[in-house]
Scaffold this motif. Structure first.
Motif, PDB file in Angstrom:
ATOM      1  N   ASN A 214      50.565  39.098  37.896  1.00 39.95           N
ATOM      2  CA  ASN A 214      50.982  38.768  36.534  1.00 39.95           C
ATOM      3  C   ASN A 214      50.557  39.823  35.515  1.00 39.95           C
ATOM      4  O   ASN A 214      50.771  39.655  34.310  1.00 39.95           O
ATOM      5  CB  ASN A 214      50.406  37.409  36.132  1.00 39.95           C
ATOM      6  CG  ASN A 214      50.968  36.269  36.959  1.00 39.95           C
ATOM      7  OD1 ASN A 214      52.182  36.154  37.114  1.00 39.95           O
ATOM      8  ND2 ASN A 214      50.093  35.429  37.510  1.00 39.95           N
ATOM      9  N   GLY A 215      49.915  40.888  35.990  1.00 39.14           N
ATOM     10  CA  GLY A 215      49.478  41.943  35.084  1.00 39.14           C
ATOM     11  C   GLY A 215      48.135  41.679  34.446  1.00 39.14           C
ATOM     12  O   GLY A 215      47.774  42.322  33.453  1.00 39.14           O
ATOM     13  N   THR A 216      47.351  40.734  34.992  1.00 38.66           N
ATOM     14  CA  THR A 216      46.046  40.367  34.436  1.00 38.66           C
ATOM     15  C   THR A 216      44.923  40.977  35.265  1.00 38.66           C
ATOM     16  O   THR A 216      44.974  40.981  36.503  1.00 38.66           O
ATOM     17  CB  THR A 216      45.885  38.837  34.413  1.00 38.66           C
ATOM     18  OG1 THR A 216      46.923  38.274  33.612  1.00 38.66           O
ATOM     19  CG2 THR A 216      44.531  38.434  33.852  1.00 38.66           C
ATOM     20  N   TYR A 217      43.897  41.477  34.586  1.00 41.98           N
ATOM     21  CA  TYR A 217      42.722  42.012  35.260  1.00 41.98           C
ATOM     22  C   TYR A 217      41.621  40.962  35.327  1.00 41.98           C
ATOM     23  O   TYR A 217      41.361  40.257  34.335  1.00 41.98           O
ATOM     24  CB  TYR A 217      42.184  43.244  34.526  1.00 41.98           C
ATOM     25  CG  TYR A 217      43.026  44.492  34.718  1.00 41.98           C
ATOM     26  CD1 TYR A 217      44.125  44.747  33.901  1.00 41.98           C
ATOM     27  CD2 TYR A 217      42.712  45.407  35.713  1.00 41.98           C
ATOM     28  CE1 TYR A 217      44.891  45.888  34.066  1.00 41.98           C
ATOM     29  CE2 TYR A 217      43.470  46.560  35.881  1.00 41.98           C
ATOM     30  CZ  TYR A 217      44.558  46.784  35.070  1.00 41.98           C
ATOM     31  OH  TYR A 217      45.322  47.923  35.249  1.00 41.98           O
ATOM     32  N   SER A 218      40.984  40.858  36.476  1.00 45.20           N
ATOM     33  CA  SER A 218      39.858  39.941  36.603  1.00 45.20           C
ATOM     34  C   SER A 218      38.695  40.405  35.733  1.00 45.20           C
ATOM     35  O   SER A 218      38.580  41.586  35.387  1.00 45.20           O
ATOM     36  CB  SER A 218      39.410  39.842  38.061  1.00 45.20           C
ATOM     37  OG  SER A 218      38.896  41.080  38.520  1.00 45.20           O
ATOM     38  N   LEU A 219      37.842  39.471  35.366  1.00 43.22           N
ATOM     39  CA  LEU A 219      36.625  39.690  34.557  1.00 43.22           C
ATOM     40  C   LEU A 219      36.911  39.968  33.087  1.00 43.22           C
ATOM     41  O   LEU A 219      35.983  40.172  32.309  1.00 43.22           O
ATOM     42  CB  LEU A 219      35.764  40.826  35.132  1.00 43.22           C
ATOM     43  CG  LEU A 219      35.256  40.615  36.565  1.00 43.22           C
ATOM     44  CD1 LEU A 219      34.520  41.860  37.049  1.00 43.22           C
ATOM     45  CD2 LEU A 219      34.332  39.405  36.632  1.00 43.22           C
ATOM     46  N   TYR A 220      38.181  39.939  32.685  1.00 47.94           N
ATOM     47  CA  TYR A 220      38.544  40.190  31.282  1.00 47.94           C
ATOM     48  C   TYR A 220      39.600  39.192  30.818  1.00 47.94           C
ATOM     49  O   TYR A 220      40.478  38.801  31.602  1.00 47.94           O
ATOM     50  CB  TYR A 220      39.097  41.608  31.097  1.00 47.94           C
ATOM     51  CG  TYR A 220      38.111  42.721  31.342  1.00 47.94           C
ATOM     52  CD1 TYR A 220      37.401  43.298  30.283  1.00 47.94           C
ATOM     53  CD2 TYR A 220      37.888  43.196  32.631  1.00 47.94           C
ATOM     54  CE1 TYR A 220      36.499  44.332  30.511  1.00 47.94           C
ATOM     55  CE2 TYR A 220      36.994  44.224  32.872  1.00 47.94           C
ATOM     56  CZ  TYR A 220      36.300  44.787  31.801  1.00 47.94           C
ATOM     57  OH  TYR A 220      35.400  45.816  32.039  1.00 47.94           O
ATOM     58  N   GLY A 221      39.543  38.833  29.545  1.00 45.12           N
ATOM     59  CA  GLY A 221      40.576  37.998  28.941  1.00 45.12           C
ATOM     60  C   GLY A 221      40.836  36.729  29.717  1.00 45.12           C
ATOM     61  O   GLY A 221      39.913  36.006  30.108  1.00 45.12           O
ATOM     62  N   SER A 222      42.125  36.466  29.990  1.00 45.25           N
ATOM     63  CA  SER A 222      42.488  35.248  30.708  1.00 45.25           C
ATOM     64  C   SER A 222      42.029  35.272  32.163  1.00 45.25           C
ATOM     65  O   SER A 222      42.018  34.225  32.825  1.00 45.25           O
ATOM     66  CB  SER A 222      44.008  35.039  30.654  1.00 45.25           C
ATOM     67  OG  SER A 222      44.681  36.140  31.240  1.00 45.25           O
ATOM     68  N   GLY A 223      41.643  36.446  32.670  1.00 43.07           N
ATOM     69  CA  GLY A 223      41.152  36.542  34.040  1.00 43.07           C
ATOM     70  C   GLY A 223      39.645  36.640  34.130  1.00 43.07           C
ATOM     71  O   GLY A 223      39.097  36.977  35.191  1.00 43.07           O
ATOM     72  N   ALA A 224      38.952  36.300  33.044  1.00 41.78           N
ATOM     73  CA  ALA A 224      37.492  36.461  33.000  1.00 41.78           C
ATOM     74  C   ALA A 224      36.761  35.648  34.053  1.00 41.78           C
ATOM     75  O   ALA A 224      35.672  36.032  34.500  1.00 41.78           O
ATOM     76  CB  ALA A 224      36.975  36.100  31.608  1.00 41.78           C
ATOM     77  N   GLY A 225      37.328  34.535  34.477  1.00 42.38           N
ATOM     78  CA  GLY A 225      36.650  33.690  35.448  1.00 42.38           C
ATOM     79  C   GLY A 225      36.793  34.161  36.885  1.00 42.38           C
ATOM     80  O   GLY A 225      36.172  33.600  37.790  1.00 42.38           O
ATOM     81  N   GLU A 226      37.599  35.188  37.109  1.00 43.05           N
ATOM     82  CA  GLU A 226      37.840  35.671  38.469  1.00 43.05           C
ATOM     83  C   GLU A 226      37.230  37.069  38.674  1.00 43.05           C
ATOM     84  O   GLU A 226      36.939  37.782  37.710  1.00 43.05           O
ATOM     85  CB  GLU A 226      39.349  35.731  38.762  1.00 43.05           C
ATOM     86  CG  GLU A 226      40.087  34.427  38.552  1.00 43.05           C
ATOM     87  CD  GLU A 226      39.615  33.313  39.487  1.00 43.05           C
ATOM     88  OE1 GLU A 226      38.932  33.605  40.484  1.00 43.05           O
ATOM     89  OE2 GLU A 226      39.923  32.139  39.210  1.00 43.05           O
ATOM     90  N   SER A 227      37.055  37.412  39.950  1.00 45.20           N
ATOM     91  CA  SER A 227      36.516  38.737  40.284  1.00 45.20           C
ATOM     92  C   SER A 227      37.301  39.378  41.430  1.00 45.20           C
ATOM     93  O   SER A 227      36.783  40.235  42.142  1.00 45.20           O
ATOM     94  CB  SER A 227      35.034  38.625  40.663  1.00 45.20           C
ATOM     95  OG  SER A 227      34.833  37.628  41.649  1.00 45.20           O
ATOM     96  N   TYR A 228      38.547  38.937  41.587  1.00 47.49           N
ATOM     97  CA  TYR A 228      39.354  39.500  42.670  1.00 47.49           C
ATOM     98  C   TYR A 228      39.925  40.877  42.316  1.00 47.49           C
ATOM     99  O   TYR A 228      39.858  41.338  41.176  1.00 47.49           O
ATOM    100  CB  TYR A 228      40.484  38.559  43.086  1.00 47.49           C
ATOM    101  CG  TYR A 228      41.341  37.985  41.974  1.00 47.49           C
ATOM    102  CD1 TYR A 228      41.919  38.781  40.993  1.00 47.49           C
ATOM    103  CD2 TYR A 228      41.600  36.608  41.933  1.00 47.49           C
ATOM    104  CE1 TYR A 228      42.732  38.250  40.015  1.00 47.49           C
ATOM    105  CE2 TYR A 228      42.409  36.058  40.957  1.00 47.49           C
ATOM    106  CZ  TYR A 228      42.982  36.881  40.005  1.00 47.49           C
ATOM    107  OH  TYR A 228      43.782  36.337  39.025  1.00 47.49           O
ATOM    108  N   LEU A 229      40.482  41.515  43.346  1.00 51.77           N
ATOM    109  CA  LEU A 229      41.141  42.824  43.229  1.00 51.77           C
ATOM    110  C   LEU A 229      40.199  43.910  42.714  1.00 51.77           C
ATOM    111  O   LEU A 229      40.590  44.796  41.956  1.00 51.77           O
ATOM    112  CB  LEU A 229      42.399  42.706  42.358  1.00 51.77           C
ATOM    113  CG  LEU A 229      43.382  41.615  42.817  1.00 51.77           C
ATOM    114  CD1 LEU A 229      44.596  41.563  41.903  1.00 51.77           C
ATOM    115  CD2 LEU A 229      43.798  41.824  44.275  1.00 51.77           C
TER     116      LEU A 229
END
Length: 301
Positions: free
Chosen positions: A166-181
């Motif tokens: 979806n164009g989202t980076y983990s650990l930032y913004g809406s992807g802050a709760g994830e650490s994948y990729l």
């Protein structure tokens, strides 16, 4: 004191006679040496390149030690073909999570987290175990030394990261709760490191890409902020068009990709043809079975 040269006890007349004889012999030897050199040079004619290499030989009357010139073959350099050049330094972007920037007022450095050294980077590993979905990619990177005939660099660490479908980076913004990729691998004796990941999505304003940093040792990588190279891979246009045709898996990528160009991208747009060729991985496969990708990273050591 004992005389070391008793044979020198001659009269002046005898000495003068001996000197005249020696001078005559030296003049004869000098003439023969010069004639031999000219004959040697005349017999060694070759191509223009070879002749150019011996043009200064006629200025001396001393014969060369080796009677037959040895032609040294031109070495083959993969750097000359564009397969091994130094990758350019590029921005790590706003989402590196390598300790160089802040997010929500705090510094994010995933490199110091336990579990960051891994080959399969599709799952989160910090607070969740969410697996990023998308077209599978097995990506093998070879790190080489451009100053040593593209010799592989073993024991180097590569930190790889990119956005999700979806164009989202983990650990930032809406992807802050994830650490994948995100993950680190150490190169083997062949200078290679392999990651299992997904094909990144295309977000508005950027050509599809994968970020990476290279460290000379794993300990430097895990300490953070010691990268010897920060750069990016440009994903091949053909693979992007094929993958993004699936608008269910990649809902926004097809539209975003239609609006970008490699030549105007704010990272890749000013790179040379040779640089872009090396920065673009080779992809084989298809979206249903997954892709195998390979790329070379050239560093100057």
């Amino acid at each position: 004191m004992t005389d070391q040269h008793p044979s020198h006890a001659h009269s002046l007349a005898e000495d003068l006679q001996r000197i005249d004889s020696l001078m005559a012999r030296r003049r004869a030897l000098k003439w023969f040496a010069g004639a031999g050199t000219v004959a040697f040079l005349a017999g060694c004619g070759g191509s223009d390149a070879e002749s150019a290499g011996t043009t200064t030989a006629t200025a001396t009357a001393t014969p060369t030690p080796t009677p037959t010139p040895t032609v040294t073959p031109t070495p083959t350099s993969t750097a000359a073909t564009g397969t091994c050049i130094a990758d350019p330094q590029e921005t790590g972007g706003p989402y590196p999570a390598d300790g160089t920037n802040t997010s929500a007022g705090s510094t994010s450095n995933v490199l110091t987290a336990s579990g960051i050294v891994r080959s399969d980077i599709r799952a989160s590993f910090l607070t969740t175990t969410t697996v990023a979905t998308g077209v599978a990619v097995t990506f093998t990177i070879t790190v080489v030394n451009v100053n040593a005939t593209c010799a592989p660099l073993a024991g180097y660490a590569v930190y790889l990261w990119h956005c999700d479908r979806n164009g989202t980076y983990s650990l930032y913004g809406s992807g802050a709760g994830e650490s994948y990729l995100r993950g680190v691998q150490v190169t083997d004796a062949n200078g290679q490191a392999t990651f299992t990941t997904i094909f990144p999505g295309c977000y508005d304003g950027r050509w599809p890409h994968i970020h990476f940093e290279v460290f000379s040792t794993l300990s430097n990588a895990l300490g953070g902020r010691y990268a010897i190279l920060t750069s990016q891979f440009a994903l091949p246009a053909g693979a992007c068009s094929t993958v993004y045709a699936d608008t269910t898996t990649y809902p926004a990528s097809r539209t975003n990709f239609a609006r970008v160009a490699l030549s105007s991208d704010n990272v890749f747009g000013d790179n040379s043809t040779a640089q872009l060729a090396q920065m673009t991985p080779t992809f084989t496969g298809d979206p249903s079975t997954g892709y195998t990708a390979t790329a070379v990273i050239g560093v100057a050591r």
